[in-house]
Motif scaffolding. Sequence first.
Motif, PDB file in Angstrom:
ATOM      1  N   TRP A   1      -0.515   0.857  -4.357  1.00 30.64           N
ATOM      2  CA  TRP A   1      -1.902   0.491  -4.082  1.00 30.64           C
ATOM      3  C   TRP A   1      -2.568   1.571  -3.218  1.00 30.64           C
TER       4      TRP A   1
ATOM      5  N   PHE B   1     -10.007  -1.723  -2.529  1.00 33.73           N
ATOM      6  CA  PHE B   1      -8.587  -1.709  -2.863  1.00 33.73           C
ATOM      7  C   PHE B   1      -8.432  -1.406  -4.345  1.00 33.73           C
TER       8      PHE B   1
ATOM      9  N   VAL C   1       0.823  -1.204   0.000  1.00 34.51           N
ATOM     10  CA  VAL C   1       0.000   0.000   0.000  1.00 34.51           C
ATOM     11  C   VAL C   1       0.859   1.257   0.000  1.00 34.51           C
TER      12      VAL C   1
END
Length: 398
Positions: free
Chosen positions: A330, A342, A325
């Motif tokens: 992401w 997501f 992330v």
Amino acid sequence: MALVADIEDPTERIEAEVCTLAGQIAAATCRFVLLIAELDRRGAWAEWGCRSMAHWLSWRCALGIVAAREHVRVGRALEELPQITAEFEKGRLSYSKVRALTRVATSTREPELIEFATVATAAQLVRTIGAFERSRGDTESERARLATRRVRFFTEDDGTVTLDARLTREQADLIKEALEKAMKEVPASDEDASAEARRADSLELLARAFLAGRSDRVSTEVVVHVDDDELTEEELTPFVERMMCDTSVRVDVRRGDEHVVGRRKRTIPLALRRAIEHRDRGVCRFSGCSNERFTHVHHLAHYVHGGPTNTKNCVLLCTFHHRLVHEGGWNVWGDGDDTLLFVSPRGRRFSDAYEECRPATFQPMSGINARTIEAGWGERFDLSDAVDAVQTWVSMCN
């Protein structure tokens, strides 16, 4: 079609249907593992934020992680074994047999191994391949040996517990070193305590030290050195933001050689962390991940950007997905107390509820009947003779 056989159906008919289905399942499994290998080659699992193809299978196809790894291994091995693949896709070899064969088969060994596999039962084939690997002891069987590692506990009649462990050499050396160091810190429970008893006490010390660290959630302290008394957003790299999600942070501000001020902030209070863990059941919230180890509290909106430190803005992520992330491009959107969305670096959006895929195109093969998959003989056999035969085939092919 009835879910179960009609009670009036002859037993022979039911037996024939079961055996026919076994052949159909083998043919379907062949296509299944070959498609898995193709997805693995394309790296399709990475687009879903998964660690590997096996983790993708565990998520999307409901396979256990060990079984998933074996399916990936078999699929990739079959790419170099056309004759075994042909027998597999015709339903003549079961997955159990193919799984064993792919541990030792090469393109030059295929005909002889297939000949043996079609007459032996799956149990006999697995036993023979295992004995053959043990007799060689070379690097080709290293993966098989690795798969045998284990730790088991057995409660004895007197209430004590016997621990049985089978480890790799590297694992054993690491644990030995840790125990030897811990023994220096553990006083003997009595003057006559043996080295083995003190080693047991040392193992307890290591376990208590680890559990104490996990229960108290002692996080890493990040020390950020800056040349002014203001820490701007531009100075924070994604790496630092990830480290600061679930840590104690101390900012040391200096002007030249002069230390101006040191500020320390604990970002996740213990009570809040426990509430987040209770809500997330201790599991990484990334879609498809079931990792319960080494989880971190992630701020959906980072606190350096004004994000609050509360349950709505914080979720559990494992180390792999926490890094993904912050540093892998992401994004995570949503409410920690509700569903999370997501978004991959390519803009692919998914959550726990993903769209339905189109139906598979596989259709059961015709020509498979109750005799297709059965073993040619299956009577008791001499293991030594079987291993000798395999060794002879291998030597002839090399």
